[in-house]
Motif scaffolding. Structure first.
Motif, PDB file in Angstrom:
ATOM      1  N   CYS A  83       0.669  -1.060  -0.139  1.00  0.00           N
ATOM      2  CA  CYS A  83      -0.289  -0.172   0.298  1.00  0.00           C
ATOM      3  C   CYS A  83       0.910   1.462   0.339  1.00  0.00           C
TER       4      CYS A  83
ATOM      5  N   GLU B 232      -9.701   5.764   0.787  1.00  0.00           N
ATOM      6  CA  GLU B 232     -10.518   5.718   2.319  1.00  0.00           C
ATOM      7  C   GLU B 232     -12.360   4.708   2.220  1.00  0.00           C
ATOM      8  N   GLU B 233     -12.876   3.938   3.982  1.00  0.00           N
ATOM      9  CA  GLU B 233     -13.007   2.815   3.487  1.00  0.00           C
ATOM     10  C   GLU B 233     -14.589   3.486   3.278  1.00  0.00           C
ATOM     11  N   LYS B 234     -14.993   3.803   2.823  1.00  0.00           N
ATOM     12  CA  LYS B 234     -16.313   4.285   1.838  1.00  0.00           C
ATOM     13  C   LYS B 234     -15.114   4.340   0.486  1.00  0.00           C
TER      14      LYS B 234
ATOM     15  N   ILE C 250     -13.475   1.375  -0.465  1.00  0.00           N
ATOM     16  CA  ILE C 250     -12.815   1.028  -0.715  1.00  0.00           C
ATOM     17  C   ILE C 250     -13.498  -0.488  -1.957  1.00  0.00           C
ATOM     18  N   SER C 251     -14.588  -0.438  -0.980  1.00  0.00           N
ATOM     19  CA  SER C 251     -15.291  -1.302  -2.566  1.00  0.00           C
ATOM     20  C   SER C 251     -15.171  -1.174  -4.139  1.00  0.00           C
TER      21      SER C 251
ATOM     22  N   ALA D 126     -10.425  -6.389  -0.438  1.00  0.00           N
ATOM     23  CA  ALA D 126     -10.696  -5.244   0.020  1.00  0.00           C
ATOM     24  C   ALA D 126     -10.808  -4.918   1.940  1.00  0.00           C
TER      25      ALA D 126
ATOM     26  N   LEU E 185      -8.703  -2.444   3.605  1.00  0.00           N
ATOM     27  CA  LEU E 185      -9.042  -1.502   4.907  1.00  0.00           C
ATOM     28  C   LEU E 185      -7.715  -1.685   6.081  1.00  0.00           C
ATOM     29  N   ASP E 186      -7.563  -2.527   5.760  1.00  0.00           N
ATOM     30  CA  ASP E 186      -6.688  -3.249   7.069  1.00  0.00           C
ATOM     31  C   ASP E 186      -5.004  -2.158   6.489  1.00  0.00           C
TER      32      ASP E 186
ATOM     33  N   ILE F 181      -4.992   0.907   5.206  1.00  0.00           N
ATOM     34  CA  ILE F 181      -5.611   2.279   5.700  1.00  0.00           C
ATOM     35  C   ILE F 181      -5.496   2.466   6.991  1.00  0.00           C
ATOM     36  N   LYS F 182      -6.086   0.880   7.813  1.00  0.00           N
ATOM     37  CA  LYS F 182      -6.840   1.844   9.366  1.00  0.00           C
ATOM     38  C   LYS F 182      -5.716   1.595  10.232  1.00  0.00           C
ATOM     39  N   ASN F 183      -4.441   0.653   9.973  1.00  0.00           N
ATOM     40  CA  ASN F 183      -3.914  -0.768  11.293  1.00  0.00           C
ATOM     41  C   ASN F 183      -2.600   0.598  10.724  1.00  0.00           C
TER      42      ASN F 183
END
Length: 230
Positions: free
Chosen positions: A104, A198-200, A202-203, A212, A216-217, A219-221
């Motif tokens: 990423c 962004e999370e919104k 990703i899909s 997916a 999410l991991d 960008i969040k972790n």
């Protein structure tokens, strides 16, 4: 029963052979109730590897006879060689693990680099690929990113480790930033671009559930320290 199929390319480009796979080889197997588990392209060796699942040995033998009668001459005209090997079940899974890595990777605008692969055109994904034998993980992800995108990267750490049980694949995700190079497509890359991930959204890009989840991991972790080769 699992079978590993390997195609060594020398007479055609990856894109041309990929079209042949999707238009002729894959439909043939699907018609004969053979299940495609996954596929990879090893750029340094110009090899495509695929894992297929058969019901049993008689099913495999029947499909092979049909394959030789219908596709063998066409295959021989397009590639240097084709081979297969059995991957036997042990404890309900494939008794060997394939290790792959992805990155990423951010630019100076905090946009993330994503790509579409010629082997998986239904989804966007992070650049990455298989780890070569005796290759450190951090060097593997740097190599794969450079080969697929043209960029050099500095890594910040690991974002996740995943087990793809269906094919015995261990996947390690990294986070990093571009340090040099210039964007370019490779033989296995259909499209590259930077996005604000962004999370919104990703899909909207990562159409496969496992991709997916990893995005999410990533960008969040908070990235954990990079592993050390000892």
């Amino acid at each position: 029963m699992f079978v590993e199929k390997e195609y060594k390319l020398s007479k055609v480009s990856l894109s041309d052979f990929q079209l042949f796979l999707k238009s002729s080889i894959h439909p043939f197997y699907f018609r004969h109730n053979v299940k495609l588990i996954d596929s990879w392209y090893i750029q340094s060796e110009k090899i495509i590897k695929e894992y297929w699942e058969y019901k049993d040995i008689p099913h495999f033998n029947l499909v092979c006879r049909q394959y030789n009668e219908n596709l063998r001459s066409i295959i021989d005209s397009k590639i240097a060689y084709e081979s297969f090997s059995f991957v036997y079940r042990m404890g309900g899974g494939i008794p060997k693990n394939i290790v792959s890595v992805f990155g990423c990777i951010f630019n100076d605008k905090d946009e993330v680099l994503i790509m579409k692969s010629l082997l998986r055109q239904d989804t966007w994904e992070f650049p990455g690929g298989l780890v070569d034998e005796n290759e450190p993980l951090d060097l593997a992800v740097k190599r794969e990113i450079y080969e697929e995108t043209g960029f050099n990267v500095d890594l910040e750490g690991i974002t996740g480790i995943y087990s793809n049980i269906g094919v015995g694949n261990i996947v390690i995700g990294f986070k990093g930033r571009i340090s040099g190079g210039k964007l370019k497509l490779s033989e296995e890359t259909k499209e590259l671009k930077f996005i604000k991930l962004e999370e919104k959204n990703i899909s909207s890009y990562f159409k496969r559930d496992n991709f997916a989840i990893r995005a999410l991991d990533a960008i969040k972790n908070k990235a954990q320290p990079i592993h050390k080769t000892t």
